[in-house]
Every structure is written in C-alpha cells, then in structure tokens.
Design a protein around this motif. Structure first.
Motif, PDB file in Angstrom:
ATOM      1  N   ILE A  44      -5.883   6.637  15.814  1.00 55.08           N
ATOM      2  CA  ILE A  44      -5.616   5.253  15.448  1.00 55.08           C
ATOM      3  C   ILE A  44      -5.751   5.042  13.932  1.00 55.08           C
ATOM      4  O   ILE A  44      -4.961   4.297  13.341  1.00 55.08           O
ATOM      5  N   GLU A  45      -6.701   5.722  13.295  1.00 58.31           N
ATOM      6  CA  GLU A  45      -6.882   5.583  11.850  1.00 58.31           C
ATOM      7  C   GLU A  45      -5.656   6.085  11.092  1.00 58.31           C
ATOM      8  O   GLU A  45      -5.214   5.473  10.121  1.00 58.31           O
ATOM      9  N   TYR A  46      -5.109   7.196  11.554  1.00 62.29           N
ATOM     10  CA  TYR A  46      -3.916   7.767  10.938  1.00 62.29           C
ATOM     11  C   TYR A  46      -2.721   6.838  11.138  1.00 62.29           C
ATOM     12  O   TYR A  46      -1.946   6.599  10.220  1.00 62.29           O
ATOM     13  N   ALA A  47      -2.603   6.290  12.343  1.00 58.80           N
ATOM     14  CA  ALA A  47      -1.507   5.363  12.649  1.00 58.80           C
ATOM     15  C   ALA A  47      -1.602   4.114  11.774  1.00 58.80           C
ATOM     16  O   ALA A  47      -0.596   3.669  11.213  1.00 58.80           O
ATOM     17  N   TYR A  48      -2.801   3.563  11.656  1.00 59.96           N
ATOM     18  CA  TYR A  48      -2.992   2.379  10.811  1.00 59.96           C
ATOM     19  C   TYR A  48      -2.654   2.693   9.354  1.00 59.96           C
ATOM     20  O   TYR A  48      -2.080   1.866   8.650  1.00 59.96           O
ATOM     21  N   SER A  49      -2.995   3.882   8.918  1.00 55.47           N
ATOM     22  CA  SER A  49      -2.698   4.286   7.544  1.00 55.47           C
ATOM     23  C   SER A  49      -1.187   4.319   7.306  1.00 55.47           C
ATOM     24  O   SER A  49      -0.702   3.845   6.270  1.00 55.47           O
ATOM     25  N   ILE A  50      -0.448   4.859   8.255  1.00 53.53           N
ATOM     26  CA  ILE A  50       1.010   4.894   8.144  1.00 53.53           C
ATOM     27  C   ILE A  50       1.567   3.475   8.117  1.00 53.53           C
ATOM     28  O   ILE A  50       2.426   3.142   7.296  1.00 53.53           O
ATOM     29  N   LEU A  51       1.079   2.631   9.004  1.00 53.77           N
ATOM     30  CA  LEU A  51       1.554   1.246   9.041  1.00 53.77           C
ATOM     31  C   LEU A  51       1.240   0.528   7.727  1.00 53.77           C
ATOM     32  O   LEU A  51       2.072  -0.231   7.220  1.00 53.77           O
ATOM     33  N   ARG A  52       0.074   0.773   7.164  1.00 55.11           N
ATOM     34  CA  ARG A  52      -0.265   0.171   5.864  1.00 55.11           C
ATOM     35  C   ARG A  52       0.670   0.681   4.776  1.00 55.11           C
ATOM     36  O   ARG A  52       1.110  -0.075   3.917  1.00 55.11           O
ATOM     37  N   ASP A  53       0.957   1.986   4.796  1.00 59.64           N
ATOM     38  CA  ASP A  53       1.881   2.555   3.813  1.00 59.64           C
ATOM     39  C   ASP A  53       3.272   1.936   3.934  1.00 59.64           C
ATOM     40  O   ASP A  53       3.991   1.827   2.944  1.00 59.64           O
ATOM     41  N   LEU A  54       3.631   1.528   5.145  1.00 56.87           N
ATOM     42  CA  LEU A  54       4.926   0.882   5.377  1.00 56.87           C
ATOM     43  C   LEU A  54       4.870  -0.622   5.131  1.00 56.87           C
ATOM     44  O   LEU A  54       5.778  -1.352   5.509  1.00 56.87           O
ATOM     45  N   LYS A  55       3.795  -1.055   4.499  1.00 62.07           N
ATOM     46  CA  LYS A  55       3.631  -2.453   4.062  1.00 62.07           C
ATOM     47  C   LYS A  55       3.498  -3.450   5.206  1.00 62.07           C
ATOM     48  O   LYS A  55       3.849  -4.618   5.070  1.00 62.07           O
ATOM     49  N   VAL A  56       2.973  -3.009   6.343  1.00 59.81           N
ATOM     50  CA  VAL A  56       2.712  -3.931   7.456  1.00 59.81           C
ATOM     51  C   VAL A  56       1.484  -4.759   7.075  1.00 59.81           C
ATOM     52  O   VAL A  56       0.463  -4.193   6.659  1.00 59.81           O
ATOM     53  N   PRO A  57       1.552  -6.080   7.187  1.00 57.06           N
ATOM     54  CA  PRO A  57       0.404  -6.925   6.840  1.00 57.06           C
ATOM     55  C   PRO A  57      -0.813  -6.605   7.713  1.00 57.06           C
ATOM     56  O   PRO A  57      -0.680  -6.288   8.900  1.00 57.06           O
ATOM     57  N   GLU A  58      -1.993  -6.698   7.124  1.00 54.94           N
ATOM     58  CA  GLU A  58      -3.240  -6.377   7.824  1.00 54.94           C
ATOM     59  C   GLU A  58      -3.393  -7.151   9.136  1.00 54.94           C
ATOM     60  O   GLU A  58      -3.853  -6.609  10.130  1.00 54.94           O
ATOM     61  N   ASP A  59      -3.008  -8.417   9.129  1.00 47.73           N
ATOM     62  CA  ASP A  59      -3.188  -9.230  10.335  1.00 47.73           C
ATOM     63  C   ASP A  59      -2.211  -8.869  11.452  1.00 47.73           C
ATOM     64  O   ASP A  59      -2.362  -9.317  12.579  1.00 47.73           O
ATOM     65  N   LYS A  60      -1.227  -8.028  11.164  1.00 49.53           N
ATOM     66  CA  LYS A  60      -0.248  -7.610  12.170  1.00 49.53           C
ATOM     67  C   LYS A  60      -0.458  -6.166  12.636  1.00 49.53           C
ATOM     68  O   LYS A  60       0.206  -5.712  13.561  1.00 49.53           O
ATOM     69  N   LEU A  61      -1.368  -5.440  11.994  1.00 55.53           N
ATOM     70  CA  LEU A  61      -1.556  -4.018  12.305  1.00 55.53           C
ATOM     71  C   LEU A  61      -1.832  -3.773  13.790  1.00 55.53           C
ATOM     72  O   LEU A  61      -1.179  -2.941  14.415  1.00 55.53           O
TER      73      LEU A  61
END
Length: 69
Positions: A44-61
């Motif tokens: 999950i940490e790796y997935a969240y990191s990818i989503l953050r890199d793709l500019k997904v807002p924190e509240d939508k992660l």
C-alpha cells in the motif's frame, strides 16, 4: 481508473521531457501501469507513492486506491 492513471502518466512524461530525473521516474511508472492489476501486487505504501507521483490529491488517495484494488 487505471486508464486515467496511464493518461496522467503520459501527460507527465510529455511535460518532463527536458528533466531526465522526472522523465526516468514517470517512464518507470508507465511500465508498472502496463499491467491492469499492478496495484494488487504491491504494498500500500508503494501504491500511495505512485499515486502521489501522479499528482493525485492527498484527500483522494484512499478512495482511488480502493477503486484500483
């Protein structure tokens, strides 16, 4: 949802053509996103990191991650 992330990644690759470090990161993410179920096979940490890199807002992660798995 995965197709949306692929499109975002492609756009970020285009934007970062002159930035080798960012280009390398987004090229790697693009390779990961080629598999439709890639988020099922990662922490999950790796997935969240990818989503953050793709500019997904924190509240939508969390909601986007849950849709992907």
């Amino acid at each position: 949802m995965i197709n949306d992330l692929r499109n975002i990644c492609d756009r970020l690759i285009s934007v970062n053509k002159n930035n080798p470090k960012e280009l390398k990161k987004y090229t790697l993410i693009k390779e990961i996103l080629k598999k439709d179920n890639c988020f099922l096979n990662m922490d999950i940490e790796y997935a969240y990191s990818i989503l953050r890199d793709l500019k997904v807002p924190e509240d939508k992660l969390k909601s986007i991650y849950l849709k992907l798995i």
